[in-house]
Design a protein around this motif. Structure first.
Motif, PDB file in Angstrom:
ATOM      1  N   LEU A 296      -5.140 -10.392  -3.700  1.00  0.00           N
ATOM      2  CA  LEU A 296      -4.120  -9.825  -2.821  1.00  0.00           C
ATOM      3  C   LEU A 296      -3.800  -8.393  -3.231  1.00  0.00           C
ATOM      4  O   LEU A 296      -3.589  -8.101  -4.411  1.00  0.00           O
ATOM      5  CB  LEU A 296      -2.851 -10.680  -2.876  1.00  0.00           C
ATOM      6  N   PRO A 297      -3.737  -7.477  -2.273  1.00  0.00           N
ATOM      7  CA  PRO A 297      -3.462  -6.074  -2.606  1.00  0.00           C
ATOM      8  C   PRO A 297      -1.982  -5.846  -2.891  1.00  0.00           C
ATOM      9  O   PRO A 297      -1.113  -6.585  -2.407  1.00  0.00           O
ATOM     10  CB  PRO A 297      -3.893  -5.328  -1.334  1.00  0.00           C
ATOM     11  N   VAL A 298      -1.705  -4.834  -3.668  1.00  0.00           N
ATOM     12  CA  VAL A 298      -0.312  -4.442  -3.878  1.00  0.00           C
ATOM     13  C   VAL A 298       0.177  -3.703  -2.643  1.00  0.00           C
ATOM     14  O   VAL A 298      -0.577  -2.980  -1.981  1.00  0.00           O
ATOM     15  CB  VAL A 298      -0.178  -3.576  -5.148  1.00  0.00           C
ATOM     16  N   GLY A 299       1.427  -3.914  -2.298  1.00  0.00           N
ATOM     17  CA  GLY A 299       2.025  -3.215  -1.163  1.00  0.00           C
ATOM     18  C   GLY A 299       2.915  -2.086  -1.631  1.00  0.00           C
ATOM     19  O   GLY A 299       2.568  -1.347  -2.560  1.00  0.00           O
ATOM     20  N   ASP A 300       4.095  -1.987  -1.016  1.00  0.00           N
ATOM     21  CA  ASP A 300       5.013  -0.895  -1.370  1.00  0.00           C
ATOM     22  C   ASP A 300       5.992  -1.293  -2.462  1.00  0.00           C
ATOM     23  O   ASP A 300       6.911  -0.532  -2.776  1.00  0.00           O
ATOM     24  CB  ASP A 300       5.770  -0.415  -0.136  1.00  0.00           C
TER      25      ASP A 300
END
Length: 228
Positions: free
Chosen positions: A30-34
Motif C-alpha cells: 500500500l502506498p503512503v498518502g498525505d
C-alpha cells in the motif's frame, strides 16, 4: 486460505494475517498518502512520535526521513519485522504501558472507529497515557461518505482496492468487506467499524481526557487533540 482471527475480523490471501485481519504482504504494497504531510504540519519539527498501529512502516519510513524520532507500536510481530530505523514495541494498543510520554501520539488508519466492547475507549486512553502535557494526539477518521454508494474502488500502483460492502451487524457497528486485487495476488479483509459523528467523536475523546484542538483537513478526517 482464509484465516479466522478476532470475532468479526478476518483476512485471506498469501502471507501472514494479523489478529485484526490485516494481510501483511498486502500492507507492504500500500502506498503512503498525505499522512506524513499532515503530521509534519501539525507537529513540532523533530518531535518524538509514538505511532500506534504502525503496520509494516508505511507512515513510519517517511516520518523518519523528515527528522522525526518514531516509536512504532503494533501487536503483530510480522508487521514489525519490516520496521527499520525506529524503536519498535510489540503490544496491543489498549494495554500499552510505556513509562514515558511523547510530543505526538499518532492514531492513524481509522483505528478510532475500531469496534468491540471498550476498544475505542482503550485506544484513546492509551493515547492520553502517552501524550506529554504540552503534546498532541493526531487522529485519522473515516470520511463522512465512507459507507455510502458501495461498491466503490480506487486504483493504486499495480493494483485495485475495492470496498465491496458495509453492512450493519448491530446498533452503531458495521461489517466492512474489502478486496485488493493485483496481477499476482488477491487479498480480502473484513473488519468492524463504528461510524462516528463529530459530536460522538468529540464525546469519546472527552471521556478519555482529550479535547479537539482543531480539524486539520477540510473533510475533517484528521483531528488534533490535546490533553485536558
Amino acid at each position: 486460505m482464509t484465516h479466522t482471527v478476532r470475532e468479526g475480523y478476518t483476512g485471506s490471501g498469501p502471507g501472514a494475517i494479523t489478529p485484526d485481519g490485516c494481510p501483511v504482504e498486502l500492507y507492504l504494497r500500500l502506498p503512503v498518502g498525505d499522512e506524513p504531510d499532515i503530521v509534519e504540519r501539525a507537529a513540532p519539527a523533530g518531535a518524538g512520535v509514538l505511532e500506534l498501529g504502525c503496520g509494516p512502516g508505511r507512515i513510519t519510513r517517511p516520518l523518519l526521513r523528515r527528522g522525526f524520532t518514531v516509536t512504532a507500536v503494533d501487536e503483530s510481530p510480522e508487521m514489525l519485522e519490516h520496521i527499520h530505523g525506529a524503536r519498535t514495541v510489540c503490544s496491543p494498543i489498549e494495554t500499552l504501558e510505556l513509562d514515558e510520554r511523547f510530543d505526538v501520539v499518532l492514531l492513524a488508519s481509522f483505528l478510532v472507529h475500531a469496534a468491540g466492547p471498550g476498544v475505542r475507549d482503550g485506544l484513546l486512553r492509551a493515547c492520553r497515557r502517552h501524550v506529554a502535557d504540552d503534546g498532541c494526539v493526531l487522529i485519522q477518521r473515516e470520511a463522512a461518505d465512507r459507507h455510502e454508494d458501495l461498491p466503490k474502488e480506487r486504483e493504486i500502483e499495480g493494483g485495485l482496492i475495492r470496498v465491496v460492502s458495509s453492512d450493519p451487524v448491530r446498533p452503531g457497528v458495521r461489517s466492512v468487506h474489502v478486496e485488493c486485487v493485483f496481477p499476482d495476488a488477491r487479498w480480502t479483509q473484513t473488519f468492524l467499524s463504528c461510524p462516528l459523528t463529530d459530536e460522538e467523536f468529540e464525546r469519546a475523546l472527552a471521556q478519555a481526557g482529550l479535547v479537539v484542538d482543531g480539524y486539520l483537513t477540510e473533510d475533517r478526517t484528521w483531528a488534533r487533540a490535546r490533553p485536558v
